[in-house]
Design a protein around this motif. Structure first.
Motif, PDB file in Angstrom:
ATOM      1  N   ASP A 153       0.876  -1.175   0.000  1.00  0.00           N
ATOM      2  CA  ASP A 153       0.000   0.000   0.000  1.00  0.00           C
ATOM      3  C   ASP A 153       0.914   1.226   0.000  1.00  0.00           C
ATOM      4  O   ASP A 153       1.573   1.508   1.008  1.00  0.00           O
ATOM      5  N   TRP A 154       0.941   1.960  -1.100  1.00  0.00           N
ATOM      6  CA  TRP A 154       1.861   3.088  -1.165  1.00  0.00           C
ATOM      7  C   TRP A 154       1.337   4.183  -2.076  1.00  0.00           C
ATOM      8  O   TRP A 154       0.499   3.939  -2.940  1.00  0.00           O
ATOM      9  N   THR A 155       1.833   5.405  -1.828  1.00  0.00           N
ATOM     10  CA  THR A 155       1.425   6.573  -2.598  1.00  0.00           C
ATOM     11  C   THR A 155       2.512   6.922  -3.601  1.00  0.00           C
ATOM     12  O   THR A 155       3.660   7.176  -3.227  1.00  0.00           O
ATOM     13  N   LEU A 156       2.147   6.933  -4.864  1.00  0.00           N
ATOM     14  CA  LEU A 156       3.114   7.214  -5.924  1.00  0.00           C
ATOM     15  C   LEU A 156       3.491   8.691  -5.949  1.00  0.00           C
ATOM     16  O   LEU A 156       4.657   9.037  -6.131  1.00  0.00           O
ATOM     17  N   ALA A 157       2.498   9.564  -5.797  1.00  0.00           N
ATOM     18  CA  ALA A 157       2.738  11.009  -5.774  1.00  0.00           C
ATOM     19  C   ALA A 157       1.501  11.671  -5.191  1.00  0.00           C
ATOM     20  O   ALA A 157       0.388  11.140  -5.297  1.00  0.00           O
ATOM     21  N   SER A 158       1.687  12.833  -4.568  1.00  0.00           N
ATOM     22  CA  SER A 158       0.555  13.557  -3.985  1.00  0.00           C
ATOM     23  C   SER A 158       0.656  15.036  -4.315  1.00  0.00           C
ATOM     24  O   SER A 158       1.745  15.552  -4.600  1.00  0.00           O
ATOM     25  N   GLY A 159      -0.495  15.710  -4.299  1.00  0.00           N
ATOM     26  CA  GLY A 159      -0.543  17.121  -4.636  1.00  0.00           C
ATOM     27  C   GLY A 159      -0.163  17.403  -6.075  1.00  0.00           C
ATOM     28  O   GLY A 159       0.496  18.404  -6.372  1.00  0.00           O
ATOM     29  N   VAL A 160      -0.594  16.528  -6.979  1.00  0.00           N
ATOM     30  CA  VAL A 160      -0.172  16.624  -8.383  1.00  0.00           C
ATOM     31  C   VAL A 160      -1.370  16.544  -9.322  1.00  0.00           C
ATOM     32  O   VAL A 160      -2.443  16.064  -8.968  1.00  0.00           O
ATOM     33  N   GLY A 161      -1.155  17.001 -10.552  1.00  0.00           N
ATOM     34  CA  GLY A 161      -2.033  16.652 -11.651  1.00  0.00           C
ATOM     35  C   GLY A 161      -1.541  15.342 -12.226  1.00  0.00           C
ATOM     36  O   GLY A 161      -0.336  15.035 -12.159  1.00  0.00           O
ATOM     37  N   LEU A 184      -6.359   1.043  -7.638  1.00  0.00           N
ATOM     38  CA  LEU A 184      -5.810   2.366  -7.923  1.00  0.00           C
ATOM     39  C   LEU A 184      -6.725   3.366  -7.242  1.00  0.00           C
ATOM     40  O   LEU A 184      -7.938   3.386  -7.490  1.00  0.00           O
ATOM     41  N   VAL A 185      -6.157   4.211  -6.371  1.00  0.00           N
ATOM     42  CA  VAL A 185      -6.940   5.219  -5.663  1.00  0.00           C
ATOM     43  C   VAL A 185      -6.446   6.596  -6.095  1.00  0.00           C
ATOM     44  O   VAL A 185      -5.262   6.911  -5.959  1.00  0.00           O
ATOM     45  N   ASP A 187      -7.209  10.355  -5.156  1.00  0.00           N
ATOM     46  CA  ASP A 187      -7.877  11.067  -4.067  1.00  0.00           C
ATOM     47  C   ASP A 187      -7.654  12.574  -4.205  1.00  0.00           C
ATOM     48  O   ASP A 187      -6.515  13.046  -4.143  1.00  0.00           O
ATOM     49  N   GLY A 188      -8.741  13.301  -4.385  1.00  0.00           N
ATOM     50  CA  GLY A 188      -8.657  14.747  -4.495  1.00  0.00           C
ATOM     51  C   GLY A 188      -8.869  15.481  -3.194  1.00  0.00           C
ATOM     52  O   GLY A 188      -9.016  16.699  -3.192  1.00  0.00           O
ATOM     53  N   GLY A 189      -8.897  14.753  -2.074  1.00  0.00           N
ATOM     54  CA  GLY A 189      -9.114  15.372  -0.782  1.00  0.00           C
ATOM     55  C   GLY A 189     -10.570  15.314  -0.372  1.00  0.00           C
ATOM     56  O   GLY A 189     -10.936  14.657   0.610  1.00  0.00           O
ATOM     57  N   THR A 190     -11.444  15.957  -1.121  1.00  0.00           N
ATOM     58  CA  THR A 190     -12.880  15.897  -0.838  1.00  0.00           C
ATOM     59  C   THR A 190     -13.563  14.795  -1.637  1.00  0.00           C
ATOM     60  O   THR A 190     -14.608  14.293  -1.243  1.00  0.00           O
ATOM     61  N   ASN A 191     -12.994  14.429  -2.770  1.00  0.00           N
ATOM     62  CA  ASN A 191     -13.529  13.355  -3.611  1.00  0.00           C
ATOM     63  C   ASN A 191     -12.432  12.349  -3.918  1.00  0.00           C
ATOM     64  O   ASN A 191     -11.281  12.731  -4.143  1.00  0.00           O
ATOM     65  N   ALA A 192     -12.799  11.079  -3.922  1.00  0.00           N
ATOM     66  CA  ALA A 192     -11.842  10.025  -4.271  1.00  0.00           C
ATOM     67  C   ALA A 192     -12.538   9.003  -5.166  1.00  0.00           C
ATOM     68  O   ALA A 192     -13.738   8.738  -5.011  1.00  0.00           O
ATOM     69  N   VAL A 193     -11.789   8.451  -6.111  1.00  0.00           N
ATOM     70  CA  VAL A 193     -12.302   7.394  -6.991  1.00  0.00           C
ATOM     71  C   VAL A 193     -11.380   6.193  -6.850  1.00  0.00           C
ATOM     72  O   VAL A 193     -10.154   6.318  -6.968  1.00  0.00           O
ATOM     73  N   GLU A 194     -11.975   5.017  -6.569  1.00  0.00           N
ATOM     74  CA  GLU A 194     -11.204   3.794  -6.356  1.00  0.00           C
ATOM     75  C   GLU A 194     -11.518   2.803  -7.475  1.00  0.00           C
ATOM     76  O   GLU A 194     -12.678   2.542  -7.776  1.00  0.00           O
ATOM     77  N   THR A 195     -10.471   2.259  -8.076  1.00  0.00           N
ATOM     78  CA  THR A 195     -10.618   1.312  -9.181  1.00  0.00           C
ATOM     79  C   THR A 195      -9.993  -0.021  -8.801  1.00  0.00           C
ATOM     80  O   THR A 195      -8.789  -0.094  -8.532  1.00  0.00           O
ATOM     81  N   GLU A 196     -10.811  -1.078  -8.760  1.00  0.00           N
ATOM     82  CA  GLU A 196     -10.346  -2.425  -8.420  1.00  0.00           C
ATOM     83  C   GLU A 196     -10.201  -3.263  -9.684  1.00  0.00           C
ATOM     84  O   GLU A 196     -10.990  -3.124 -10.624  1.00  0.00           O
ATOM     85  N   TYR A 260      -1.569   3.068  -4.681  1.00  0.00           N
ATOM     86  CA  TYR A 260      -1.903   1.670  -4.946  1.00  0.00           C
ATOM     87  C   TYR A 260      -2.214   0.994  -3.618  1.00  0.00           C
ATOM     88  O   TYR A 260      -1.561   1.265  -2.598  1.00  0.00           O
ATOM     89  N   ARG A 261      -3.192   0.097  -3.649  1.00  0.00           N
ATOM     90  CA  ARG A 261      -3.489  -0.762  -2.512  1.00  0.00           C
ATOM     91  C   ARG A 261      -3.443  -2.219  -2.981  1.00  0.00           C
ATOM     92  O   ARG A 261      -3.791  -2.514  -4.120  1.00  0.00           O
TER      93      ARG A 261
END
Length: 330
Positions: A153-161, A184-185, A187-196, A260-261
């Protein structure tokens, strides 16, 4: 004006002599008033519709001489997008990437100008500006999607386009249920979309949970040993439209975090681009260097380019600038 009081036979007021209406008379008067209001509203609606129709006509063009310019602009945008990603995959410093793009795009523009001349048009296209970013990728098809330290479970990049997210996954590596599937997650902070992504014995499934919590699924047949492509950028699963993936584009705005999760539940290759410089994104705990031959890698890339084009034919002259960032999510 005609005296309408003669139309009523009701009694008059003894004190004033004025006509006094009975219940039937008042009903008739209300009906006449209602009809008058209805006619007024219909007239108002017709007036508004006429104004809107007139405005639409005023903004339309029937000048077919612009068709060639519009077609050329679309070709420039599509060609620049393909070239942008191909240039990034070749690797190099930001200076080398812009130089390579400019040279190849210039050659393309010259070839396009030769073809346009046959139709009596003169064209030209060139890069005006660019956005420096990072390409995150994995080229080892036998490796799972964990980071360099094998974190699942790790974050590839944050605060990015982010744009151009694409996977090519091995069917056999996928989990057999959604509960433990690779995700694949975004996350825009207020909205998030998760793809399994997961499978059963005959199909591979992509399930998307949108920002409102609604889950929708698409699937494709896949035999054992097959690899399946998932193009988030184009909303396609193995080349076929996967409508649930539209939420990744429509539900997010602004900067996001990409994570990624259950990354061990998918093996294969992937790439995506973020609009932050590599010096900021690169983390040796997560990524290998581009020259190491290991995966995953974060390396310098052009996130977007702005290109200009000129189209001239007869009395038509068009100059436009286009921002090109294929498959942009946020």
């Amino acid at each position: 004006m005609a005296d309408v009081t003669d139309g009523f036979d009701g009694p008059s007021d003894e004190a004033t002599g004025a006509m006094r209406f009975t219940g039937d008379d008042r009903g008739q008067l209300m009906l006449v008033a209602a009809l008058a209001i209805a006619v007024l509203l219909v007239g108002l609606a017709l007036t508004l519709n006429t104004a809107i129709y007139t405005e639409n006509l005023a903004t339309r063009t029937t000048d077919t001489s612009l068709d060639g310019a519009v077609s050329h602009g679309r070709t420039v945008e599509a060609g620049a997008g393909v070239l942008l990603d191909e240039t990034n995959r070749g690797g190099g410093t930001y200076g080398e990437l812009t130089g390579s793009f400019d040279e190849t795009f210039g050659n393309w523009s010259d070839a396009a100008a030769t073809l346009a001349a046959v139709r009596g048009a003169a064209t030209n296209a060139s890069r005006v500006d660019h956005v420096e970013g990072t390409r995150i990728s994995q080229s080892d098809a036998a490796r799972n999607f964990s980071d360099a330290n094998e974190s699942t479970d790790w974050t590839l990049a944050s605060g990015v386009g982010v744009r151009g997210v694409r996977f090519n996954v091995s069917r056999d590596s996928l989990a057999t249920s959604s509960g433990s599937a690779f995700e694949l997650v975004v996350d825009g902070g207020t909205n998030a979309v998760e793809t399994e992504v997961y499978r059963n014995s005959t199909r591979v499934f992509v399930t998307v949970e949108d920002a409102g919590g609604t889950r929708t699924t698409c699937s494709v047949a896949a035999d054992a040993g097959d690899s399946v492509s998932i193009d988030i950028a184009e909303g396609r699963l193995n080349g076929t439209a996967c409508d649930p993936l539209d939420a990744v584009h429509s539900d997010l705005d602004g900067t996001v975090a990409v994570s990624y999760r259950n990354a061990v539940q998918a093996e294969g290759t992937y790439e995506l681009y973020v609009n932050e410089k590599n010096a900021t994104v690169f983390d040796s705990e997560k990524y290998a260097s581009a020259e190491s031959g290991s995966s995953p890698v974060a390396q310098e890339a052009l996130y977007a380019v702005t290109v200009s084009y000129v189209y001239e034919s007869g009395e038509t002259y068009v100059y436009r600038e286009l921002r090109v960032a294929p498959g942009e999510i946020a």
